[in-house]
Write a protein that holds these residues in place. Structure first.
Motif, mmCIF file in Angstrom:
data_model
loop_
_atom_site.group_PDB
_atom_site.id
_atom_site.type_symbol
_atom_site.label_atom_id
_atom_site.label_comp_id
_atom_site.label_asym_id
_atom_site.label_seq_id
_atom_site.Cartn_x
_atom_site.Cartn_y
_atom_site.Cartn_z
ATOM 1 N N LEU A 2 45.816 43.525 42.875
ATOM 2 C CA LEU A 2 46.760 43.287 41.787
ATOM 3 C C LEU A 2 47.896 44.287 41.857
ATOM 4 O O LEU A 2 47.687 45.479 42.129
ATOM 5 C CB LEU A 2 46.044 43.419 40.438
ATOM 6 C CG LEU A 2 45.003 42.346 40.091
ATOM 7 C CD1 LEU A 2 44.239 42.758 38.845
ATOM 8 C CD2 LEU A 2 45.675 41.007 39.888
ATOM 9 N N SER A 3 49.101 43.773 41.589
ATOM 10 C CA SER A 3 50.248 44.678 41.525
ATOM 11 C C SER A 3 50.238 45.384 40.176
ATOM 12 O O SER A 3 49.520 45.008 39.244
ATOM 13 C CB SER A 3 51.542 43.886 41.702
ATOM 14 O OG SER A 3 51.737 42.988 40.622
ATOM 15 N N GLN A 6 51.315 42.952 37.464
ATOM 16 C CA GLN A 6 50.259 42.006 37.111
ATOM 17 C C GLN A 6 49.179 42.669 36.262
ATOM 18 O O GLN A 6 48.702 42.105 35.274
ATOM 19 C CB GLN A 6 49.634 41.420 38.379
ATOM 20 C CG GLN A 6 50.521 40.443 39.128
ATOM 21 C CD GLN A 6 49.915 40.006 40.443
ATOM 22 O OE1 GLN A 6 49.227 40.788 41.114
ATOM 23 N NE2 GLN A 6 50.157 38.758 40.816
ATOM 24 N N LEU A 7 48.805 43.877 36.632
ATOM 25 C CA LEU A 7 47.783 44.600 35.886
ATOM 26 C C LEU A 7 48.248 44.893 34.467
ATOM 27 O O LEU A 7 47.481 44.776 33.505
ATOM 28 C CB LEU A 7 47.437 45.898 36.615
ATOM 29 C CG LEU A 7 46.228 46.678 36.084
ATOM 30 C CD1 LEU A 7 44.963 45.840 36.210
ATOM 31 C CD2 LEU A 7 46.072 47.999 36.834
ATOM 32 N N LEU A 10 48.178 41.663 32.368
ATOM 33 C CA LEU A 10 46.803 41.303 32.005
ATOM 34 C C LEU A 10 46.263 42.235 30.925
ATOM 35 O O LEU A 10 45.536 41.805 30.025
ATOM 36 C CB LEU A 10 45.904 41.348 33.238
ATOM 37 C CG LEU A 10 46.149 40.247 34.289
ATOM 38 C CD1 LEU A 10 45.325 40.503 35.541
ATOM 39 C CD2 LEU A 10 45.819 38.877 33.718
ATOM 40 N N GLY A 92 39.397 43.765 38.624
ATOM 41 C CA GLY A 92 39.796 42.856 39.686
ATOM 42 C C GLY A 92 38.775 42.757 40.800
ATOM 43 O O GLY A 92 38.960 41.975 41.739
ATOM 44 N N ASP A 100 37.140 41.204 45.867
ATOM 45 C CA ASP A 100 38.277 41.002 44.984
ATOM 46 C C ASP A 100 38.172 39.644 44.280
ATOM 47 O O ASP A 100 37.864 38.625 44.908
ATOM 48 C CB ASP A 100 39.589 41.062 45.765
ATOM 49 C CG ASP A 100 39.908 42.479 46.245
ATOM 50 O OD1 ASP A 100 39.353 43.417 45.639
ATOM 51 O OD2 ASP A 100 40.686 42.637 47.204
ATOM 52 N N VAL A 103 43.469 36.284 41.999
ATOM 53 C CA VAL A 103 44.435 36.491 40.912
ATOM 54 C C VAL A 103 44.463 35.288 39.978
ATOM 55 O O VAL A 103 44.597 35.432 38.746
ATOM 56 C CB VAL A 103 45.833 36.769 41.494
ATOM 57 C CG1 VAL A 103 46.852 36.930 40.362
ATOM 58 C CG2 VAL A 103 45.806 38.006 42.373
ATOM 59 N N GLU A 107 44.081 35.392 35.933
ATOM 60 C CA GLU A 107 45.114 34.902 35.028
ATOM 61 C C GLU A 107 44.557 33.846 34.069
ATOM 62 O O GLU A 107 44.997 33.746 32.924
ATOM 63 C CB GLU A 107 46.271 34.316 35.838
ATOM 64 C CG GLU A 107 47.093 35.377 36.572
ATOM 65 C CD GLU A 107 48.210 34.773 37.400
ATOM 66 O OE1 GLU A 107 48.190 33.527 37.593
ATOM 67 O OE2 GLU A 107 49.090 35.526 37.861
#
Length: 251
Positions: A2-3, A6-7, A10, A92, A100, A103, A107
């Motif tokens: 996760l970037s 994105q983190l 979330l 994640g 992992d 994503v 989401e």
């Protein structure tokens, strides 16, 4: 992976969902479970002067509230668990296999800490409530007239007996007038607890011998019906034994 963006998104979603859940719980007064007995939430002191039907309704509502509260607790627990994993730097990754989590799954379900293969909710229970045992044969047989069944007193017989005391049908729903109101029920003409008419007044011993006919009102009705039709039995006339036996001689 996760970037950072994105983190962060979330995390905001989780915090917002947590705030909404806690607000809903407070508005609903935690469904009254912060009190003692459910009478307290209704202002009642006891069940003494309450109708059993009212008590049943209250119990149903209490069980429903309990299920809703349990759902809220599970959701809050999952959110707190996901937020804690963010603090630990493990968000994640599946807590079972360590792989992992896609994503797209995060989401759609940001509070999850499992991959789809190890999700604890993937098992579907097939256990049914014990009360549904009454739906199993022989007491769960309805509308089985054209099928192979035993002759036990089943659910269909029970319904026929109970329906004599009144159903949603009325005499005006029938094309032909019934002689008695007890006949105004579903399949009221069917026998209750036995199949053939003669089974209600004919008996024998445990060896199948010493056949006895008991003079009951049902026997009298049966004889009158046969006389009106001019036959010997409900399944036709029986030839005289001397002329043509009805059954084969075992000898």
């Amino acid at each position: 992976m996760l970037s950072t963006e994105q983190l962060a998104n979330l995390r905001l979603r989780l915090l917002k969902e947590k705030e909404e859940l806690e607000e809903n719980l407070n508005q609903n007064d935690h469904f009254g479970f912060e009190r003692g007995h459910y009478h307290e939430s209704m202002g009642e002191l006891s069940s003494y002067d309450n109708h059993p039907a009212d008590e049943g309704t209250d119990l149903y509502e209490r069980e429903k509230d309990n299920a809703l509260l349990e759902r809220y607790k599970i959701q809050l627990g999952n959110i707190n668990k996901a937020l804690q994993s963010m603090e630990n730097g493990t968000y994640g990754k599946c807590e079972v296999c360590g792989k992992d989590i896609p994503v797209e799954r995060l989401e759609a379900l940001p509070n999850t800490t499992y991959c789809i293969e190890h999700s604890p909710d993937q098992m579907t229970s097939h256990n049914r409530p014990v009360e549904e045992g009454v739906l199993m044969p022989p007491f769960g047989k309805f509308d089985m007239d054209e099928k192979d069944e035993n002759v036990a007193f089943d659910a269909e017989d029970a319904w026929q007996v109970v329906s004599q005391w009144g159903t949603s049908e009325t005499p005006s729903d029938f094309a032909f007038t019934k002689e008695h109101y007890n006949d105004v029920s579903n399949e009221a003409e069917e026998n209750e607890g036995y199949v053939e008419d003669f089974e209600n007044f004919v008996g024998n011993d445990i060896y199948g011998k010493n056949i006895t006919v008991y003079p009951t009102p049902q026997h009298e009705q049966y004889e009158n019906a046969l006389d009106e039709e001019g036959i010997m039995t409900s399944f036709g006339d029986l030839p005289a034994f001397e002329h043509d036996p009805y059954v084969e001689d075992d000898r």
